[in-house]
Design a protein around this motif. Structure first.
Motif, short mmCIF file in Angstrom:
data_model
loop_
_atom_site.label_atom_id
_atom_site.label_comp_id
_atom_site.label_asym_id
_atom_site.label_seq_id
_atom_site.Cartn_x
_atom_site.Cartn_y
_atom_site.Cartn_z
N TYR A 1 31.10 45.95 41.81
CA TYR A 1 32.17 45.87 42.80
C TYR A 1 33.10 47.05 42.58
N TYR A 2 33.72 47.52 43.68
CA TYR A 2 34.66 48.62 43.59
C TYR A 2 36.03 48.14 44.04
N LEU A 3 37.01 48.43 43.22
CA LEU A 3 38.40 48.08 43.51
C LEU A 3 39.15 49.37 43.77
N ASN A 4 39.62 49.56 44.98
CA ASN A 4 40.35 50.77 45.34
C ASN A 4 41.84 50.49 45.20
N SER A 5 42.29 50.48 43.95
CA SER A 5 43.68 50.17 43.64
C SER A 5 44.12 51.05 42.47
N ASP A 6 45.39 51.39 42.44
CA ASP A 6 45.92 52.21 41.34
C ASP A 6 46.22 51.38 40.11
N SER A 7 46.38 50.07 40.29
CA SER A 7 46.70 49.21 39.15
C SER A 7 46.23 47.80 39.43
N PHE A 8 46.12 47.01 38.38
CA PHE A 8 45.76 45.61 38.51
C PHE A 8 46.23 44.87 37.27
N THR A 9 46.32 43.57 37.40
CA THR A 9 46.64 42.71 36.27
C THR A 9 45.43 41.83 36.01
N LEU A 10 45.00 41.80 34.77
CA LEU A 10 43.91 40.94 34.34
C LEU A 10 44.54 39.71 33.72
N THR A 11 44.13 38.54 34.14
CA THR A 11 44.69 37.31 33.60
C THR A 11 43.59 36.33 33.23
N TRP A 12 43.86 35.50 32.25
CA TRP A 12 42.93 34.47 31.81
C TRP A 12 43.71 33.40 31.07
N SER B 1 34.45 33.67 32.40
CA SER B 1 34.12 32.25 32.30
C SER B 1 35.03 31.46 33.23
N ASP B 2 34.47 30.39 33.79
CA ASP B 2 35.31 29.51 34.60
C ASP B 2 36.24 28.68 33.73
N HIS B 3 35.95 28.57 32.43
CA HIS B 3 36.84 27.86 31.51
C HIS B 3 38.13 28.64 31.28
N THR B 4 38.03 29.96 31.27
CA THR B 4 39.21 30.79 31.05
C THR B 4 39.78 31.35 32.36
N GLU B 5 39.07 31.10 33.46
CA GLU B 5 39.52 31.50 34.79
C GLU B 5 39.90 32.99 34.86
N THR B 6 39.03 33.85 34.37
CA THR B 6 39.25 35.29 34.35
C THR B 6 39.46 35.80 35.78
N THR B 7 40.62 36.43 36.03
CA THR B 7 41.01 36.83 37.38
C THR B 7 41.68 38.19 37.36
N ILE B 8 41.46 38.97 38.40
CA ILE B 8 42.18 40.23 38.61
C ILE B 8 43.16 40.00 39.74
N ILE B 9 44.39 40.49 39.53
CA ILE B 9 45.44 40.39 40.54
C ILE B 9 45.87 41.80 40.91
N THR B 10 45.88 42.10 42.22
CA THR B 10 46.40 43.37 42.71
C THR B 10 47.65 43.08 43.54
N ASP B 11 48.20 44.12 44.15
CA ASP B 11 49.37 43.93 45.01
C ASP B 11 49.06 43.07 46.22
N THR B 12 47.79 43.03 46.61
CA THR B 12 47.44 42.37 47.87
C THR B 12 46.55 41.15 47.74
N LYS B 13 45.95 40.94 46.54
CA LYS B 13 45.01 39.81 46.46
C LYS B 13 44.74 39.40 45.02
N GLU B 14 44.16 38.21 44.89
CA GLU B 14 43.65 37.71 43.62
C GLU B 14 42.14 37.65 43.71
N ILE B 15 41.48 38.14 42.66
CA ILE B 15 40.02 38.21 42.65
C ILE B 15 39.52 37.40 41.45
N PRO B 16 39.03 36.20 41.68
CA PRO B 16 38.53 35.37 40.57
C PRO B 16 37.16 35.87 40.10
N LEU B 17 37.16 36.66 39.04
CA LEU B 17 35.91 37.22 38.51
C LEU B 17 34.93 36.13 38.12
#
Length: 141
Positions: A22-33, A97-113
């Motif tokens: 997948y390609y993310l065209n963003s200058d920054s992101f937040t990784l959360t789990w 993992s769905d147990h840790t709910e690994t997700t990327i957050i950008t200015d415009t959306k949340e992407i549940p990896l």
């Protein structure tokens, strides 16, 4: 115009595991789990800088296993412990993992990896330069 699009390339963030990319065209992101011991959300803020990722900040609710030992504490009143990190990285690998709910957050959306990849898939995240035709082999996020 077609010639320009054929040779023009730009930097994107590539998220890949096996044949899936997948390609993310963003200058920054937040990784959360969700941390497996504290069961609290953890956050890491990344910026795209040229050919590298820069981990600029991390924040979490409690100290525990895996807490960075280096970094300047950033004052905040939001209930999180915030640390400036500013670590350059060529790439990063992680298990989703769905147990840790690994997700990327950008200015415009949340992407549940954890919904994009099979459970316990190892993924690689890195800055990647792409041409227009490279986008056909991956999916934009």
């Amino acid at each position: 115009m077609l010639l320009f699009l054929t040779f023009f390339h730009w930097s994107v963030i590539k998220i890949e595991s096996g044949d899936e990319r997948y390609y993310l065209n963003s200058d920054s992101f937040t990784l959360t789990w969700i941390h497996s011991v504290e069961n609290e959300p953890w956050y890491e803020v990344y910026e795209r800088d040229g050919k590298q990722l820069v981990l600029t900040e991390t924040y979490f609710k409690t100290f525990g296993a895996g807490v960075p030992s280096e970094g300047e504490i950033i004052e905040s009143d939001d209930g999180f412990i915030r640390m400036a990190v500013n670590r350059e990285m060529n790439h990063m690998n992680m298990i989703v993992s769905d147990h840790t709910e690994t997700t990327i957050i950008t200015d415009t959306k949340e992407i549940p990896l954890y919904e994009l990849f099979e459970p316990y898939s190892e993924i690689e995240i890195k800055v990647h330069r792409v041409y227009l035709w490279n986008m056909w082999g991956g999916k934009p996020l």
